[in-house]
Design an enzyme around this catalytic site. Structure first.
Site, PDB file in Angstrom:
ATOM      1  CG  ASP A  62       5.467   3.647   1.663  1.00 20.71           C
ATOM      2  OD1 ASP A  62       5.784   4.415   2.724  1.00 20.71           O
ATOM      3  OD2 ASP A  62       4.693   3.615   0.850  1.00 20.71           O
ATOM      4  CE  LYS A  77      -0.178   5.291   7.807  1.00 17.10           C
ATOM      5  NZ  LYS A  77      -1.555   5.470   8.006  1.00 17.10           N
ATOM      6  CG  PHE A  96      -1.875   1.232   1.164  1.00 15.38           C
ATOM      7  CD1 PHE A  96      -2.958   0.911   0.477  1.00 15.38           C
ATOM      8  CD2 PHE A  96      -1.462   2.305   1.740  1.00 15.38           C
ATOM      9  CE1 PHE A  96      -3.895   2.222   0.439  1.00 15.38           C
ATOM     10  CE2 PHE A  96      -2.434   3.510   1.773  1.00 15.38           C
ATOM     11  CZ  PHE A  96      -3.665   3.338   0.952  1.00 15.38           C
TER      12      PHE A  96
END
Ligand SMILES: Cc1ncc(COP(=O)(O)O)c(C=O)c1O
Length: 401
Positions: free
Chosen positions: A226, A255, A141
């Protein structure tokens, strides 16, 4: 639920864009690992805004710094420097393999910058415009903008959005043979999560990442990690790549970096940044002083409160507790993770969905990832007692199932 809260939920459901399906709870305030809703109910927050609120809610150092920043300076644009922006870039580069940073606002934006940087590096610096394929992992993702959903190796995120961005391809995660088979001179860059988060909390095998690094070197391809979900202390190291004998060429963060304030970053080596010149890329809000101040404070508090050690220890405690529950309750079939990125796989998606709702009724917030896996991503400040409390509430949810 009070009439007032019910009315708020109804109004929210009328007004919200239909792509979200929030639970019927309206949160009002938070403190540490606890959230309180508009009816005064308290919840132990083991979701932390999906791995965002790294210092918990209303951490005094972050709150005080943000108050000070709001009083002083909110925004100036990237046509000028601010001390806050420089302080954040300095901390990120000093603590990682990277030499320079591009600051932005979200994970998907950090990944878009990484893809653009990799393509420009190959076409302009290395003079290989045909070296353009970005390889990613199945079940990965990487975000919701068009290039990031294309890189996301899950067809459900592509559905109806075709045509996708050209020049992407996929290999199965942790499959060394498939990786070797696919590698070729057309590969511009490979993007991988050191632990697949949304895909169901699946750590990469060290051998897979080492092989990947070797292939990228052999074929002059760039390696992008990532670390939007795994970065900034979540796995017990500041960056998850530091668990492995492998460093990337480009790393993306978001995040947990701002502890709740939107901050993203694309980090890379001096060599790779040669791909960008003045005007190649930009973001109006990227690196604004409020966001940068938040990022720098989060990194300082992680150091000052020894939160990497806490994430490692509390993660171990949580996994041990979940293993014990798995021995007792057949519906948990596997426990995985690193640090405070922890997954408990259920026998199927329905069990995971039901358990998330039952846990909420017990005052514990978690979610599911990869369909069938319960995901636990509490703030890095979580205590021994909080973990025991969460395990106790989960046990009650399992008994209610
Ligand atoms: C590994 C990873 N990359 C990218 C993203 C996208 O981040 P954002 O939602 O901030 O765009 C996410 C979000 O869950 C993620 O987990």
């Amino acid at each position: 639920m009070s009439d007032n809260s019910r009315d708020l939920v109804d109004l929210g459901n009328q007004l919200n864009s239909p792509n979200y399906g929030p639970a019927p709870v309206v949160f009002d305030r938070g403190s540490g690992v606890w959230l309180t809703d508009t009816d005064g109910n308290r919840y132990l927050d083991f979701l932390a805004g999906i791995a965002v609120c790294s210092l918990g809610h209303a951490h005094p150092r972050l709150t005080d710094a943000l108050h000070d920043q709001v009083d002083r300076l909110l925004h100036v644009s990237n046509m000028f420097f601010t001390g806050e922006q420089i302080a954040l870039m300095d901390r990120l580069c000093a603590r990682s393999f990277a030499d320079r940073a591009f600051l932005c606002n979200s994970g998907t934006e950090a990944n878009e910058a990484a893809f653009k940087l990799a393509r420009r590096y190959q076409s302009r610096v290395k003079n290989h415009p045909s070296k353009s394929t970005i390889l990613s992992m199945k079940s990965s993702f990487h975000g919701r903008t068009l290039a990031s959903i294309t890189a996301t190796g899950q067809p459900k995120y592509h559905d109806g959005f075709e045509p996708l961005a050209p020049g992407f391809d996929y290999v199965p995660f942790n499959d060394v043979d498939a990786l070797k088979e696919r590698f070729d001179d057309d590969i511009c860059a490979v993007i991988v999560e050191p632990v697949q988060g949304e895909g169901g909390v699946r750590p990469a095998d060290p051998e897979f990442l080492e092989t990947l690094r070797g292939l990228c070197d052999d074929y002059d391809a760039l390696l992008i990690f990532d670390e939007v979900q795994t970065g900034v202390g979540r796995t017990g190291r500041l960056f998850a790549y530091q668990h492995f004998d492998v460093a990337p060429d480009i790393m993306t963060l978001a995040k947990g970096l701002g502890g709740g304030v939107p901050v993203g970053a694309t980090l890379a080596t001096e060599e790779v940044w040669q791909g960008f010149q003045r005007g190649s890329h930009a973001s109006t809000f990227g690196g604004n002083p409020l966001a940068s101040r938040a990022g720098a404070v989060v990194l300082d508090v992680i150091d000052d409160e020894d939160l990497l050690k806490n994430a490692a220890q509390r993660g171990r405690q949580l996994r041990q507790g979940l293993h014990k529950l798995a021995e007792e309750f057949d519906c948990i079939t596997d426990v995985r993770g690193m640090g405070l990125l922890v997954g408990a796989q259920c026998i199927d998606k329905q069990h995971a969905t039901d358990l998330v709702a039952l846990a909420r009724r017990q005052g514990l917030l978690i979610n599911s990832a990869g369909g069938d896996t319960l995901r636990f991503v509490p703030p890095l400040v979580v205590t021994d007692d909080d973990v025991e409390d969460a395990l106790h509430r989960l046990r009650q949810a399992l008994e209610d199932l």
